[in-house]
Design a protein around this motif. Sequence first.
Motif, PDB file in Angstrom:
ATOM      1  N   VAL A   1      14.382 -19.583   0.573  1.00  0.00           N
ATOM      2  CA  VAL A   1      13.804 -20.302   1.249  1.00  0.00           C
ATOM      3  C   VAL A   1      12.789 -20.830   0.901  1.00  0.00           C
ATOM      4  N   LEU A   2      11.764 -20.008   0.098  1.00  0.00           N
ATOM      5  CA  LEU A   2      10.718 -20.810  -0.277  1.00  0.00           C
ATOM      6  C   LEU A   2      11.086 -22.157  -1.491  1.00  0.00           C
ATOM      7  N   PHE A   3      12.060 -22.004  -2.162  1.00  0.00           N
ATOM      8  CA  PHE A   3      12.591 -22.896  -3.123  1.00  0.00           C
ATOM      9  C   PHE A   3      12.978 -24.317  -2.272  1.00  0.00           C
TER      10      PHE A   3
ATOM     11  N   VAL B   1       4.820  -9.727  -9.933  1.00  0.00           N
ATOM     12  CA  VAL B   1       4.778  -8.623  -8.963  1.00  0.00           C
ATOM     13  C   VAL B   1       4.758  -8.731  -7.342  1.00  0.00           C
ATOM     14  N   ALA B   2       4.675 -10.043  -7.262  1.00  0.00           N
ATOM     15  CA  ALA B   2       4.432 -10.142  -5.751  1.00  0.00           C
ATOM     16  C   ALA B   2       5.376  -9.426  -4.904  1.00  0.00           C
ATOM     17  N   PHE B   3       6.557  -9.191  -5.190  1.00  0.00           N
ATOM     18  CA  PHE B   3       7.524  -8.437  -4.311  1.00  0.00           C
ATOM     19  C   PHE B   3       7.496  -6.777  -4.767  1.00  0.00           C
ATOM     20  N   GLN B   4       6.753  -6.707  -5.670  1.00  0.00           N
ATOM     21  CA  GLN B   4       6.526  -5.230  -6.014  1.00  0.00           C
ATOM     22  C   GLN B   4       7.723  -4.633  -6.761  1.00  0.00           C
ATOM     23  N   PRO B   5       7.497  -3.963  -8.035  1.00  0.00           N
ATOM     24  CA  PRO B   5       8.680  -3.321  -8.622  1.00  0.00           C
ATOM     25  C   PRO B   5       8.830  -1.881  -8.007  1.00  0.00           C
TER      26      PRO B   5
ATOM     27  N   LYS C   1      10.973   1.699  -6.361  1.00  0.00           N
ATOM     28  CA  LYS C   1      11.888   2.048  -5.361  1.00  0.00           C
ATOM     29  C   LYS C   1      11.931   1.455  -3.988  1.00  0.00           C
ATOM     30  N   ARG C   2      10.583   0.938  -3.809  1.00  0.00           N
ATOM     31  CA  ARG C   2      10.262   0.473  -2.515  1.00  0.00           C
ATOM     32  C   ARG C   2       9.943  -1.094  -2.711  1.00  0.00           C
ATOM     33  N   GLN C   3      10.421  -1.866  -3.670  1.00  0.00           N
ATOM     34  CA  GLN C   3      10.641  -3.088  -3.960  1.00  0.00           C
ATOM     35  C   GLN C   3      10.962  -4.029  -2.665  1.00  0.00           C
ATOM     36  N   CYS C   4      10.444  -5.102  -2.421  1.00  0.00           N
ATOM     37  CA  CYS C   4      11.034  -6.065  -1.156  1.00  0.00           C
ATOM     38  C   CYS C   4      12.456  -6.263  -1.295  1.00  0.00           C
ATOM     39  N   LEU C   5      12.923  -5.689  -0.097  1.00  0.00           N
ATOM     40  CA  LEU C   5      14.586  -5.759  -0.069  1.00  0.00           C
ATOM     41  C   LEU C   5      14.859  -7.488   0.206  1.00  0.00           C
ATOM     42  N   GLY C   6      13.884  -8.387   0.698  1.00  0.00           N
ATOM     43  CA  GLY C   6      14.112  -9.879   1.037  1.00  0.00           C
ATOM     44  C   GLY C   6      13.841 -10.544   0.071  1.00  0.00           C
ATOM     45  N   GLU C   7      13.507 -10.066  -1.248  1.00  0.00           N
ATOM     46  CA  GLU C   7      13.096 -11.110  -2.458  1.00  0.00           C
ATOM     47  C   GLU C   7      13.980 -12.185  -2.552  1.00  0.00           C
ATOM     48  N   PRO C   8      15.487 -11.947  -2.710  1.00  0.00           N
ATOM     49  CA  PRO C   8      16.362 -13.275  -2.947  1.00  0.00           C
ATOM     50  C   PRO C   8      16.247 -14.143  -1.836  1.00  0.00           C
ATOM     51  N   LEU C   9      16.197 -13.763  -0.568  1.00  0.00           N
ATOM     52  CA  LEU C   9      16.209 -14.574   0.613  1.00  0.00           C
ATOM     53  C   LEU C   9      14.824 -15.229   0.573  1.00  0.00           C
ATOM     54  N   ALA C  10      13.771 -14.608   0.202  1.00  0.00           N
ATOM     55  CA  ALA C  10      12.557 -15.332   0.414  1.00  0.00           C
ATOM     56  C   ALA C  10      12.201 -16.213  -0.658  1.00  0.00           C
ATOM     57  N   LYS C  11      12.944 -16.112  -1.873  1.00  0.00           N
ATOM     58  CA  LYS C  11      12.796 -17.040  -3.010  1.00  0.00           C
ATOM     59  C   LYS C  11      13.688 -18.298  -2.690  1.00  0.00           C
TER      60      LYS C  11
ATOM     61  N   MET D   1       0.737  -1.383  -0.136  1.00  0.00           N
ATOM     62  CA  MET D   1       0.172  -0.007   0.054  1.00  0.00           C
ATOM     63  C   MET D   1       0.870   1.099  -0.138  1.00  0.00           C
ATOM     64  N   HIS D   2       0.533   2.150  -0.861  1.00  0.00           N
ATOM     65  CA  HIS D   2       1.193   3.490  -0.891  1.00  0.00           C
ATOM     66  C   HIS D   2       0.413   4.546  -0.798  1.00  0.00           C
ATOM     67  N   GLU D   3       0.886   5.655  -0.289  1.00  0.00           N
ATOM     68  CA  GLU D   3       0.068   7.179  -0.075  1.00  0.00           C
ATOM     69  C   GLU D   3       0.646   7.888  -0.989  1.00  0.00           C
TER      70      GLU D   3
HETATM   71  C1  HEM Z   1       7.296 -14.391   0.043  1.00  0.00           C
HETATM   72  C2  HEM Z   1       7.756 -13.568   0.902  1.00  0.00           C
HETATM   73  C3  HEM Z   1       7.714 -12.090   0.833  1.00  0.00           C
HETATM   74  C4  HEM Z   1       6.818 -11.202  -0.216  1.00  0.00           C
HETATM   75  C5  HEM Z   1       5.836 -11.911  -1.032  1.00  0.00           C
HETATM   76  C6  HEM Z   1       7.336  -9.801   0.005  1.00  0.00           C
HETATM   77  C7  HEM Z   1       6.530  -8.774  -0.170  1.00  0.00           C
HETATM   78  C8  HEM Z   1       6.797  -7.499  -0.216  1.00  0.00           C
HETATM   79  C9  HEM Z   1       6.098  -6.320  -0.702  1.00  0.00           C
HETATM   80  C10 HEM Z   1       4.678  -6.609  -1.530  1.00  0.00           C
HETATM   81  C11 HEM Z   1       6.599  -5.373  -0.284  1.00  0.00           C
HETATM   82  C12 HEM Z   1       6.129  -4.071  -0.346  1.00  0.00           C
HETATM   83  C13 HEM Z   1       6.681  -3.236  -1.554  1.00  0.00           C
HETATM   84  C14 HEM Z   1       6.213  -1.871  -1.829  1.00  0.00           C
HETATM   85  O1  HEM Z   1       5.790  -1.210  -0.906  1.00  0.00           O
HETATM   86  O2  HEM Z   1       6.117  -1.509  -3.140  1.00  0.00           O
HETATM   87  C15 HEM Z   1       7.797  -5.714   0.635  1.00  0.00           C
HETATM   88  C16 HEM Z   1       8.697  -4.845   1.307  1.00  0.00           C
HETATM   89  C17 HEM Z   1       9.746  -5.059   2.106  1.00  0.00           C
HETATM   90  N1  HEM Z   1      10.044  -6.518   2.274  1.00  0.00           N
HETATM   91 FE1  HEM Z   1       9.285  -8.082   1.567  1.00  0.00          FE
HETATM   92  N2  HEM Z   1       8.317 -10.114   1.200  1.00  0.00           N
HETATM   93  C18 HEM Z   1       8.744 -10.909   1.512  1.00  0.00           C
HETATM   94  C19 HEM Z   1       9.567 -11.550   2.233  1.00  0.00           C
HETATM   95  C20 HEM Z   1      10.497 -10.421   2.879  1.00  0.00           C
HETATM   96  C21 HEM Z   1      11.480 -11.099   3.457  1.00  0.00           C
HETATM   97  C22 HEM Z   1      12.023 -12.419   3.992  1.00  0.00           C
HETATM   98  C23 HEM Z   1      12.174  -9.915   4.261  1.00  0.00           C
HETATM   99  C24 HEM Z   1      13.618  -9.689   4.978  1.00  0.00           C
HETATM  100  C25 HEM Z   1      14.439 -10.644   5.418  1.00  0.00           C
HETATM  101  C26 HEM Z   1      11.707  -8.695   3.574  1.00  0.00           C
HETATM  102  C27 HEM Z   1      11.819  -7.453   3.569  1.00  0.00           C
HETATM  103  C28 HEM Z   1      11.365  -6.465   3.091  1.00  0.00           C
HETATM  104  C29 HEM Z   1      11.437  -5.075   3.337  1.00  0.00           C
HETATM  105  C30 HEM Z   1      12.712  -4.539   4.246  1.00  0.00           C
HETATM  106  C31 HEM Z   1      10.597  -4.101   2.691  1.00  0.00           C
HETATM  107  C32 HEM Z   1      10.477  -2.628   2.637  1.00  0.00           C
HETATM  108  C33 HEM Z   1      11.266  -2.089   1.342  1.00  0.00           C
HETATM  109  C34 HEM Z   1      11.110  -0.428   1.364  1.00  0.00           C
HETATM  110  O3  HEM Z   1       9.994  -0.087   1.755  1.00  0.00           O
HETATM  111  O4  HEM Z   1      11.920  -0.009   0.967  1.00  0.00           O
HETATM  112  N3  HEM Z   1      10.566  -9.343   2.647  1.00  0.00           N
HETATM  113  N4  HEM Z   1       7.961  -6.968   0.666  1.00  0.00           N
END
Ligand code: HEM
Length: 125
Positions: A79-81, A61-65, A67-77, A1-3
């Motif tokens: 672990v899930l794998f 786009v589960a991890f969103q594209p 500037k604020r994309q998920c930082l944990g994407e490589p770790l999450a992928k 969610m973004h504002e």
């Molecule tokens: C299946 C697992 C995960 C999914 C689907 C997921 C998905 C997401 C999504 C949709 C966002 C929001 C992006 C946005 O606001 O545009 C996000 C943000 C974030 N995620 Fe994840 N995430 C996962 C796991 C993780 C893990 C394991 C970590 C850390 C170890 C992590 C760390 C973060 C952080 C730090 C942000 C904030 C990035 C920012 O606002 O700059 N995520 N994630």
Amino acid sequence: MHELLHGIDFHGYHLPKGLLLIPNMYHVYHDKKIWGDPENFRPERFLNEDESRVIRSDSLVAFQPGKRQCLGEPLAKDVLFLYVAKIFQNLHAFPDPGNPKPNFDYDDGIVLIANPYRVVMKSRY
Ligand code: HEM
């Protein structure tokens, strides 16, 4: 969610400052223009022609594209794998013959929840 920090015009709509935006993942993953037949389970759609490599798609786009994309994407992928691979390395999964097969019906909510279904897991060894 973004504002929104300030109002913008987007595709003929005015979006005011302060509006909360929630991406509609259901729409993206059911878009026939992107996937062709999204209702079919066809994991090979994510592989290249000789099925040796996963194709990177901007539409996943589960991890969103952005500037604020998920930082944990490589770790999450990773672990899930490992989690899923470990299960299917050790177990075969079958539909439970005494129960209906899983389908695409779901319960509504903030997120869609798959209806419960049963599977039979059998050891491979
Ligand atoms: C299946 C697992 C995960 C999914 C689907 C997921 C998905 C997401 C999504 C949709 C966002 C929001 C992006 C946005 O606001 O545009 C996000 C943000 C974030 N995620 Fe994840 N995430 C996962 C796991 C993780 C893990 C394991 C970590 C850390 C170890 C992590 C760390 C973060 C952080 C730090 C942000 C904030 C990035 C920012 O606002 O700059 N995520 N994630």
